[in-house]
Design a protein around this motif. Structure first.
Motif, PDB file in Angstrom:
ATOM      1  N   THR A 359       0.705  -0.940  -0.137  1.00  0.00           N
ATOM      2  CA  THR A 359       0.408  -0.661   0.080  1.00  0.00           C
ATOM      3  C   THR A 359       1.370   1.378  -0.208  1.00  0.00           C
ATOM      4  N   VAL A 360       2.159   1.242   0.871  1.00  0.00           N
ATOM      5  CA  VAL A 360       2.726   2.227   0.697  1.00  0.00           C
ATOM      6  C   VAL A 360       3.340   2.774  -0.405  1.00  0.00           C
ATOM      7  N   SER A 361       4.214   1.465  -1.167  1.00  0.00           N
ATOM      8  CA  SER A 361       4.795   1.166  -1.944  1.00  0.00           C
ATOM      9  C   SER A 361       3.441   1.832  -3.424  1.00  0.00           C
ATOM     10  N   GLY A 362       2.555   1.604  -3.342  1.00  0.00           N
ATOM     11  CA  GLY A 362       2.024   1.644  -4.175  1.00  0.00           C
ATOM     12  C   GLY A 362       1.187   3.422  -4.634  1.00  0.00           C
ATOM     13  N   SER A 363       1.173   3.612  -3.679  1.00  0.00           N
ATOM     14  CA  SER A 363       0.718   5.014  -3.336  1.00  0.00           C
ATOM     15  C   SER A 363       0.663   6.292  -3.679  1.00  0.00           C
ATOM     16  N   PRO A 364       2.122   6.226  -4.096  1.00  0.00           N
ATOM     17  CA  PRO A 364       2.590   7.578  -4.901  1.00  0.00           C
ATOM     18  C   PRO A 364       1.771   7.971  -6.432  1.00  0.00           C
ATOM     19  N   PRO A 365       1.977   7.293  -6.879  1.00  0.00           N
ATOM     20  CA  PRO A 365       1.398   7.264  -7.916  1.00  0.00           C
ATOM     21  C   PRO A 365      -0.205   7.933  -7.893  1.00  0.00           C
ATOM     22  N   LYS A 366      -0.862   7.244  -6.790  1.00  0.00           N
ATOM     23  CA  LYS A 366      -2.302   7.384  -7.038  1.00  0.00           C
ATOM     24  C   LYS A 366      -2.415   8.828  -5.960  1.00  0.00           C
ATOM     25  N   MET A 367      -1.306   9.111  -5.036  1.00  0.00           N
ATOM     26  CA  MET A 367      -1.888  10.588  -4.855  1.00  0.00           C
ATOM     27  C   MET A 367      -1.283  11.699  -5.525  1.00  0.00           C
ATOM     28  N   TYR A 368      -0.873  11.266  -6.458  1.00  0.00           N
ATOM     29  CA  TYR A 368      -0.320  12.345  -7.930  1.00  0.00           C
ATOM     30  C   TYR A 368      -1.815  12.588  -8.491  1.00  0.00           C
ATOM     31  N   ARG A 369      -2.388  12.000  -8.750  1.00  0.00           N
ATOM     32  CA  ARG A 369      -3.550  12.014  -9.853  1.00  0.00           C
ATOM     33  C   ARG A 369      -4.616  12.042  -8.690  1.00  0.00           C
ATOM     34  N   MET A 370      -4.693  12.343  -7.613  1.00  0.00           N
ATOM     35  CA  MET A 370      -5.916  12.877  -6.505  1.00  0.00           C
ATOM     36  C   MET A 370      -5.543  14.219  -6.266  1.00  0.00           C
ATOM     37  N   SER A 371      -4.177  14.738  -6.547  1.00  0.00           N
ATOM     38  CA  SER A 371      -4.091  16.054  -6.272  1.00  0.00           C
ATOM     39  C   SER A 371      -3.928  16.575  -7.074  1.00  0.00           C
ATOM     40  N   LYS A 372      -4.467  16.728  -8.276  1.00  0.00           N
ATOM     41  CA  LYS A 372      -4.520  17.048  -9.178  1.00  0.00           C
ATOM     42  C   LYS A 372      -6.157  18.322  -9.199  1.00  0.00           C
ATOM     43  N   HIS A 373      -6.866  17.553  -7.979  1.00  0.00           N
ATOM     44  CA  HIS A 373      -8.154  17.707  -8.175  1.00  0.00           C
ATOM     45  C   HIS A 373      -8.123  18.236  -6.585  1.00  0.00           C
ATOM     46  N   PHE A 374      -7.440  17.670  -5.734  1.00  0.00           N
ATOM     47  CA  PHE A 374      -7.671  17.897  -4.228  1.00  0.00           C
ATOM     48  C   PHE A 374      -6.434  18.325  -3.427  1.00  0.00           C
ATOM     49  N   ASN A 375      -6.097  19.186  -2.198  1.00  0.00           N
ATOM     50  CA  ASN A 375      -5.348  18.479  -1.543  1.00  0.00           C
ATOM     51  C   ASN A 375      -5.370  17.236  -0.780  1.00  0.00           C
ATOM     52  N   VAL A 376      -4.065  16.365  -1.341  1.00  0.00           N
ATOM     53  CA  VAL A 376      -4.038  14.715  -0.045  1.00  0.00           C
ATOM     54  C   VAL A 376      -2.987  15.333   0.676  1.00  0.00           C
ATOM     55  N   THR A 377      -3.032  14.635   1.473  1.00  0.00           N
ATOM     56  CA  THR A 377      -1.971  15.034   2.835  1.00  0.00           C
ATOM     57  C   THR A 377      -1.163  13.508   2.720  1.00  0.00           C
ATOM     58  N   PRO A 378       0.584  13.151   2.199  1.00  0.00           N
ATOM     59  CA  PRO A 378       0.757  12.604   1.968  1.00  0.00           C
ATOM     60  C   PRO A 378       2.155  12.250   2.871  1.00  0.00           C
ATOM     61  N   GLN A 379       1.771  12.869   4.393  1.00  0.00           N
ATOM     62  CA  GLN A 379       2.544  12.688   5.856  1.00  0.00           C
ATOM     63  C   GLN A 379       1.586  12.284   7.012  1.00  0.00           C
ATOM     64  N   LEU A 380       2.122  11.628   7.850  1.00  0.00           N
ATOM     65  CA  LEU A 380       0.928  10.853   8.535  1.00  0.00           C
ATOM     66  C   LEU A 380       1.863  11.241   9.612  1.00  0.00           C
ATOM     67  N   SER A 381       2.684  11.841  10.174  1.00  0.00           N
ATOM     68  CA  SER A 381       3.195  12.176  11.223  1.00  0.00           C
ATOM     69  C   SER A 381       3.680  13.790  11.277  1.00  0.00           C
ATOM     70  N   LYS A 382       3.338  14.736  12.339  1.00  0.00           N
ATOM     71  CA  LYS A 382       3.765  16.041  12.119  1.00  0.00           C
ATOM     72  C   LYS A 382       4.881  16.616  12.809  1.00  0.00           C
ATOM     73  N   GLY A 383       5.060  14.490  13.867  1.00  0.00           N
ATOM     74  CA  GLY A 383       6.342  14.906  15.275  1.00  0.00           C
ATOM     75  C   GLY A 383       5.808  15.467  16.177  1.00  0.00           C
ATOM     76  N   GLY A 384       4.366  15.600  16.164  1.00  0.00           N
ATOM     77  CA  GLY A 384       3.745  16.015  17.190  1.00  0.00           C
ATOM     78  C   GLY A 384       4.787  17.236  18.340  1.00  0.00           C
ATOM     79  N   ARG A 385       4.364  17.462  19.827  1.00  0.00           N
ATOM     80  CA  ARG A 385       4.682  18.585  20.521  1.00  0.00           C
ATOM     81  C   ARG A 385       5.858  18.788  20.508  1.00  0.00           C
ATOM     82  N   VAL A 386       6.880  18.097  20.199  1.00  0.00           N
ATOM     83  CA  VAL A 386       8.259  18.287  19.879  1.00  0.00           C
ATOM     84  C   VAL A 386       8.813  19.147  18.752  1.00  0.00           C
ATOM     85  N   THR A 387       7.753  18.637  17.439  1.00  0.00           N
ATOM     86  CA  THR A 387       8.590  19.755  16.220  1.00  0.00           C
ATOM     87  C   THR A 387       8.023  21.302  16.788  1.00  0.00           C
ATOM     88  N   ARG A 388       7.462  21.213  17.281  1.00  0.00           N
ATOM     89  CA  ARG A 388       6.788  22.655  17.429  1.00  0.00           C
ATOM     90  C   ARG A 388       7.184  23.369  17.973  1.00  0.00           C
TER      91      ARG A 388
END
Length: 392
Positions: A359-388
């Motif tokens: 699923t992970v390996s096959g996701s980029p092309p699918k995300m590219y196609r969807m990104s033509k129409h709406f904003n897709v989030t390719p990010q699973l984590s923003k790191g929580g409190r530490v990255t603030r």
């Protein structure tokens, strides 16, 4: 003279492609011209190149097809120089592109210069053509019961060794690594990985790296010699010198030094994403992977769109989430991680891991196609409190 804002993106890998398509969607109502430059018209699924090396064929994903309907202009060519003062990029030493804003997404490649003989006698996964050459060499060895070595015990080396051993059981496959393969995983996930590698016939040689690559053998740092009729080199990475040659500020590895919004500290009109940017977070520096590369591309697309609107841009935040590893086509292990890529207690194995990794390996092309129409989030984590927290 055109009033269009000229944006040039160098590199159509995972991060560059995400940036181009998302930026086109975000700026579709503005006077913007986006040009994406890449040496090949075929999109390279780097996450799957170990499959090509083992002799498998991948889907033929053409960059113009992925860009269809976005308005992004594709230029097939290789950037040979950048003139930051004149804001131009030269392609193949002849064609000149002007830019108002440059996105540098040229990626990295395996460095075969660090060990004598690797450049002359080892194969790499630096692209589909290189991977196919290695597969052709394996075809020559299959009937001869040849010895294959994979140098480098990181995720790429592990996946390549497993793919070769499973697909070509007549070959003797040895994985050579200074560190224990899977050392970044938790104890249970690592133990499962080692059992799986042993089951499909991968022999581990651990504790010393290659000191010299020679025809027919690998000499190790501790004096051991490993037979090798074909060597696949996956240890060490390098980035293009294009940015450093142009006078853009880089670190000692050649990565562009960027601020919190992924803009060059010396040339703010240059944005650096993916493997070629020195990106710091409160927990440490990001290392180049698709997992981090695509989020930098999406973030930069959003950042440029906001800058064109005169809006402020918040700093980039990222945290790692997982380490998915395929062990051939029928097995795998997925180590879930903290933001800094250290292991959590949770992991997947076996068929569940195979499904997850595919699923992970096959996701980029699918995300590219969807990104033509709406904003897709390719990010699973923003790191929580530490990255603030601000990066010092």
């Amino acid at each position: 003279m055109s009033n269009e804002h000229q944006i040039v993106i160098l590199g159509a890998g995972y991060s560059g492609m995400m940036c181009a398509i998302r930026l086109a969607h975000r700026t579709r109502r503005r006077s913007v011209r986006i040009t994406l430059v890449n040496p090949s018209a075929r999109f390279t699924e780097r996450l799957r190149l170990h499959q090509v090396a083992a002799g498998q064929e991948l889907a033929d994903l053409q960059i113009p097809d992925l860009l269809h309907g976005t308005g992004v202009v594709f230029k097939r060519g290789r950037a040979t120089s950048i003139d930051p003062a004149g804001r131009t990029v030269t392609l193949d030493e002849t064609e000149i592109l002007h830019y108002d804003r440059l996105v540098y997404a040229l990626g990295s490649s395996t460095d075969t210069s660090i060990v004598p003989g690797a450049d002359d006698h080892a194969f790499t996964l630096n692209g589909p053509a290189e991977a196919r050459r290695f597969a052709a060499r394996l075809d020559e060895l299959t009937d001869a019961q040849g010895a294959v070595t994979v140098c480098g015990g990181g995720l790429t080396g592990i996946e390549a060794a497993a793919e070769i051993a499973e697909g070509r059981p007549g070959l003797a496959v040895t994985l050579i690594s200074r560190d224990v393969p899977g050392t970044m995983m938790g104890e249970k996930a690592r133990a499962y990985l080692h059992r799986a590698l042993e089951r499909i016939g991968v022999q581990l040689v651990v504790g010393a790296g290659a000191a010299k690559v020679l025809p027919g053998r690998i000499e190790l740092e501790d004096g051991r010699v490993v037979p090798s009729d074909a060597c696949l080199w996956t240890a060490g990475v390098k980035v293009p010198t294009l940015a450093a040659d142009a006078g853009i500020d880089t670190d000692d590895r050649g990565l562009i030094t960027v601020d919190g919004t992924l803009r060059s500290v010396s040339h703010p009109e240059v944005h650096a994403i993916g493997d070629t940017a020195a990106i710091g977070q409160a927990w440490g520096q990001i290392h180049g992977t698709c997992q981090s590369g695509m989020p930098t591309g999406a973030y930069t697309a959003d950042a440029i769109a906001r800058l064109l609107q005169g809006k402020k841009v918040k700093p980039f935040r990222f945290g790692y989430f997982h380490q998915p590893v395929s062990i051939g086509r029928r097995d795998g292990v997925v180590q879930f991680t903290h933001a800094d890529d250290t292991p959590r207690r949770t992991y997947l194995k076996g068929r569940a891991a195979v499904f997850y990794k595919e699923t992970v390996s096959g996701s980029p092309p699918k995300m590219y196609r969807m990104s033509k129409h709406f904003n897709v989030t390719p990010q699973l984590s923003k790191g929580g409190r530490v990255t603030r927290r601000a990066v010092l």
